[in-house]
Design a protein around this motif. Structure first.
Motif, PDB file in Angstrom:
ATOM      1  N   LEU A   8     -17.126   9.780  16.967  1.00  0.00           N
ATOM      2  CA  LEU A   8     -17.914   8.702  17.579  1.00  0.00           C
ATOM      3  C   LEU A   8     -19.416   8.944  17.453  1.00  0.00           C
ATOM      4  CD1 LEU A   8     -15.913   7.745  20.779  1.00  0.00           C
ATOM      5  CD2 LEU A   8     -16.408   6.307  18.810  1.00  0.00           C
ATOM      6  N   VAL A   9     -19.835  10.194  17.560  1.00  0.00           N
ATOM      7  CA  VAL A   9     -21.261  10.505  17.391  1.00  0.00           C
ATOM      8  C   VAL A   9     -21.696  10.208  15.952  1.00  0.00           C
ATOM      9  CG1 VAL A   9     -22.914  12.421  17.306  1.00  0.00           C
ATOM     10  CG2 VAL A   9     -21.396  12.158  19.270  1.00  0.00           C
ATOM     11  N   ILE A  10     -20.866  10.578  14.982  1.00  0.00           N
ATOM     12  CA  ILE A  10     -21.185  10.276  13.581  1.00  0.00           C
ATOM     13  C   ILE A  10     -21.224   8.767  13.366  1.00  0.00           C
ATOM     14  CG2 ILE A  10     -20.363  10.470  11.202  1.00  0.00           C
ATOM     15  CD1 ILE A  10     -19.207  13.227  12.025  1.00  0.00           C
ATOM     16  N   TRP A  11     -20.225   8.050  13.909  1.00  0.00           N
ATOM     17  CA  TRP A  11     -20.190   6.590  13.792  1.00  0.00           C
ATOM     18  C   TRP A  11     -21.449   5.964  14.401  1.00  0.00           C
ATOM     19  CZ3 TRP A  11     -20.210   3.153  17.890  1.00  0.00           C
ATOM     20  CH2 TRP A  11     -20.056   1.815  17.539  1.00  0.00           C
ATOM     21  N   PHE A  12     -21.832   6.417  15.594  1.00  0.00           N
ATOM     22  CA  PHE A  12     -23.016   5.881  16.263  1.00  0.00           C
ATOM     23  C   PHE A  12     -24.270   6.134  15.436  1.00  0.00           C
ATOM     24  CE2 PHE A  12     -26.646   6.222  19.087  1.00  0.00           C
ATOM     25  CZ  PHE A  12     -26.560   5.026  19.792  1.00  0.00           C
ATOM     26  N   ALA A  13     -24.403   7.339  14.908  1.00  0.00           N
ATOM     27  CA  ALA A  13     -25.585   7.673  14.106  1.00  0.00           C
ATOM     28  C   ALA A  13     -25.680   6.797  12.865  1.00  0.00           C
ATOM     29  CB  ALA A  13     -25.555   9.146  13.728  1.00  0.00           C
ATOM     30  N   VAL A  14     -24.547   6.604  12.179  1.00  0.00           N
ATOM     31  CA  VAL A  14     -24.555   5.806  10.959  1.00  0.00           C
ATOM     32  C   VAL A  14     -24.821   4.334  11.262  1.00  0.00           C
ATOM     33  CG1 VAL A  14     -23.045   4.961   9.109  1.00  0.00           C
ATOM     34  CG2 VAL A  14     -23.106   7.380   9.659  1.00  0.00           C
ATOM     35  N   THR A  15     -24.322   3.854  12.383  1.00  0.00           N
ATOM     36  CA  THR A  15     -24.428   2.436  12.702  1.00  0.00           C
ATOM     37  C   THR A  15     -25.772   2.059  13.306  1.00  0.00           C
ATOM     38  OG1 THR A  15     -22.056   2.377  13.075  1.00  0.00           O
ATOM     39  CG2 THR A  15     -23.331   0.560  13.963  1.00  0.00           C
ATOM     40  N   TYR A  16     -26.274   2.864  14.218  1.00  0.00           N
ATOM     41  CA  TYR A  16     -27.411   2.431  15.024  1.00  0.00           C
ATOM     42  C   TYR A  16     -28.729   3.158  14.798  1.00  0.00           C
ATOM     43  CZ  TYR A  16     -24.076  -0.300  17.645  1.00  0.00           C
ATOM     44  OH  TYR A  16     -23.117  -1.205  18.009  1.00  0.00           O
ATOM     45  N   TYR A  38     -31.408  -1.289   2.558  1.00  0.00           N
ATOM     46  CA  TYR A  38     -30.282  -2.123   2.133  1.00  0.00           C
ATOM     47  C   TYR A  38     -29.096  -1.253   1.748  1.00  0.00           C
ATOM     48  CZ  TYR A  38     -27.333  -4.962  -0.853  1.00  0.00           C
ATOM     49  OH  TYR A  38     -26.255  -5.571  -1.424  1.00  0.00           O
ATOM     50  N   TRP A  39     -29.344  -0.196   0.990  1.00  0.00           N
ATOM     51  CA  TRP A  39     -28.259   0.673   0.550  1.00  0.00           C
ATOM     52  C   TRP A  39     -27.582   1.353   1.734  1.00  0.00           C
ATOM     53  CZ3 TRP A  39     -26.962   5.873   0.556  1.00  0.00           C
ATOM     54  CH2 TRP A  39     -25.919   6.218  -0.294  1.00  0.00           C
ATOM     55  N   LEU A  40     -28.371   1.820   2.718  1.00  0.00           N
ATOM     56  CA  LEU A  40     -27.792   2.467   3.887  1.00  0.00           C
ATOM     57  C   LEU A  40     -26.878   1.522   4.659  1.00  0.00           C
ATOM     58  CD1 LEU A  40     -30.714   4.605   5.317  1.00  0.00           C
ATOM     59  CD2 LEU A  40     -28.602   5.433   4.303  1.00  0.00           C
ATOM     60  N   SER A  41     -27.289   0.279   4.804  1.00  0.00           N
ATOM     61  CA  SER A  41     -26.494  -0.651   5.599  1.00  0.00           C
ATOM     62  C   SER A  41     -25.296  -1.199   4.837  1.00  0.00           C
ATOM     63  CB  SER A  41     -27.358  -1.789   6.106  1.00  0.00           C
ATOM     64  OG  SER A  41     -27.867  -2.529   5.030  1.00  0.00           O
ATOM     65  N   SER A  42     -25.398  -1.361   3.538  1.00  0.00           N
ATOM     66  CA  SER A  42     -24.308  -2.013   2.815  1.00  0.00           C
ATOM     67  C   SER A  42     -23.329  -1.039   2.166  1.00  0.00           C
ATOM     68  CB  SER A  42     -24.871  -2.937   1.742  1.00  0.00           C
ATOM     69  OG  SER A  42     -25.545  -2.190   0.769  1.00  0.00           O
ATOM     70  N   TYR A  49     -17.572   5.165   7.144  1.00  0.00           N
ATOM     71  CA  TYR A  49     -16.491   4.680   8.002  1.00  0.00           C
ATOM     72  C   TYR A  49     -15.127   5.005   7.405  1.00  0.00           C
ATOM     73  CZ  TYR A  49     -20.214   1.860  10.109  1.00  0.00           C
ATOM     74  OH  TYR A  49     -21.361   1.443  10.707  1.00  0.00           O
ATOM     75  N   VAL A  50     -14.970   4.816   6.114  1.00  0.00           N
ATOM     76  CA  VAL A  50     -13.694   5.128   5.458  1.00  0.00           C
ATOM     77  C   VAL A  50     -13.414   6.629   5.505  1.00  0.00           C
ATOM     78  CG1 VAL A  50     -12.496   5.111   3.230  1.00  0.00           C
ATOM     79  CG2 VAL A  50     -13.725   3.090   4.002  1.00  0.00           C
ATOM     80  N   ILE A  51     -14.432   7.440   5.299  1.00  0.00           N
ATOM     81  CA  ILE A  51     -14.261   8.894   5.383  1.00  0.00           C
ATOM     82  C   ILE A  51     -13.862   9.302   6.801  1.00  0.00           C
ATOM     83  CG2 ILE A  51     -15.507  11.094   5.285  1.00  0.00           C
ATOM     84  CD1 ILE A  51     -17.075   9.887   2.905  1.00  0.00           C
ATOM     85  N   LEU A  52     -14.465   8.693   7.815  1.00  0.00           N
ATOM     86  CA  LEU A  52     -14.104   8.995   9.204  1.00  0.00           C
ATOM     87  C   LEU A  52     -12.646   8.655   9.489  1.00  0.00           C
ATOM     88  CD1 LEU A  52     -17.237   7.767  11.208  1.00  0.00           C
ATOM     89  CD2 LEU A  52     -16.565  10.108  10.695  1.00  0.00           C
ATOM     90  N   ILE A  53     -12.169   7.543   8.962  1.00  0.00           N
ATOM     91  CA  ILE A  53     -10.769   7.157   9.151  1.00  0.00           C
ATOM     92  C   ILE A  53      -9.844   8.192   8.526  1.00  0.00           C
ATOM     93  CG2 ILE A  53      -9.017   5.470   8.487  1.00  0.00           C
ATOM     94  CD1 ILE A  53     -11.263   3.343   8.743  1.00  0.00           C
ATOM     95  N   PHE A  54     -10.140   8.628   7.302  1.00  0.00           N
ATOM     96  CA  PHE A  54      -9.303   9.625   6.645  1.00  0.00           C
ATOM     97  C   PHE A  54      -9.339  10.962   7.370  1.00  0.00           C
ATOM     98  CE2 PHE A  54      -9.438   6.831   2.872  1.00  0.00           C
ATOM     99  CZ  PHE A  54      -8.070   6.773   2.643  1.00  0.00           C
ATOM    100  N   VAL A  55     -10.507  11.380   7.831  1.00  0.00           N
ATOM    101  CA  VAL A  55     -10.610  12.648   8.562  1.00  0.00           C
ATOM    102  C   VAL A  55      -9.773  12.588   9.837  1.00  0.00           C
ATOM    103  CG1 VAL A  55     -12.197  14.094   9.907  1.00  0.00           C
ATOM    104  CG2 VAL A  55     -12.831  13.341   7.624  1.00  0.00           C
ATOM    105  N   TYR A  56      -9.867  11.492  10.564  1.00  0.00           N
ATOM    106  CA  TYR A  56      -9.095  11.345  11.799  1.00  0.00           C
ATOM    107  C   TYR A  56      -7.597  11.350  11.508  1.00  0.00           C
ATOM    108  CZ  TYR A  56      -7.387   9.466  16.191  1.00  0.00           C
ATOM    109  OH  TYR A  56      -6.710   9.293  17.362  1.00  0.00           O
ATOM    110  N   ALA A  57      -7.159  10.600  10.515  1.00  0.00           N
ATOM    111  CA  ALA A  57      -5.733  10.525  10.187  1.00  0.00           C
ATOM    112  C   ALA A  57      -5.191  11.874   9.729  1.00  0.00           C
ATOM    113  CB  ALA A  57      -5.501   9.468   9.123  1.00  0.00           C
ATOM    114  N   LEU A  58      -5.913  12.569   8.861  1.00  0.00           N
ATOM    115  CA  LEU A  58      -5.456  13.872   8.391  1.00  0.00           C
ATOM    116  C   LEU A  58      -5.416  14.898   9.511  1.00  0.00           C
ATOM    117  CD1 LEU A  58      -7.250  14.103   4.941  1.00  0.00           C
ATOM    118  CD2 LEU A  58      -4.802  13.812   5.364  1.00  0.00           C
TER     119      LEU A  58
END
Length: 73
Positions: A8-16, A38-42, A49-58
């Motif tokens: 969640l901390v990584i998600w928050f940092a990347v998003t906000y 533009y590159w950071l946001s898109s 986000y995709v890497i976070l999903i894979f890390v959590y699932a694994l």
């Protein structure tokens, strides 16, 4: 809990954290001339986000499921 808080901390940092600086980040050009803001946001955000999903699932599959007896045979 530690895994969820870390992700969640990584998600928050990347998003906000980068939008307040987007005007100054857009002055920096990368790769084929795209503005960095533009590159950071898109591109970068979705990749993280995709890497976070894979890390959590694994992690759930390899570590936590075995610890609590939900291991697949």
């Amino acid at each position: 809990m530690r895994l969820i808080i870390t992700l969640l901390v990584i998600w928050f940092a990347v998003t906000y954290l980068h939008p307040p600086f987007s005007a100054s980040l857009n002055e920096i050009k990368i790769l084929t001339g795209f503005p960095l803001g533009y590159w950071l946001s898109s591109q970068f955000s979705i990749t993280v986000y995709v890497i976070l999903i894979f890390v959590y699932a694994l992690t759930m599959n390899r570590v936590i499921d075995k610890k609590y007896g939900f291991e697949e045979e």
